[in-house]
Write a protein that holds these residues in place. Sequence first.
Motif: not given
Length: 67
Positions: A35, A31-32, A38
């Motif tokens: 992120e 998830a990091e 993004e």
Amino acid sequence: MKQNQSIYPDISDILQRKAEGRRNIIALSFAEKIEMLEIMRDRISPLRDARNNRTANLPDPVVWVEQ
């Protein structure tokens, strides 16, 4: 020193920082990492938009067809 030998700058500190950065990225969760991607996309969006605007105004390339 021989005439053919080149003298290169010491880049060991740069390579060490790159390896450390890779280790830091490996330690992140999925998830990091997403992120982080993004955030990078947001950072380059003005450049991507400018490129798209510039290429949208170009005429179509001429294709030569031999007969």
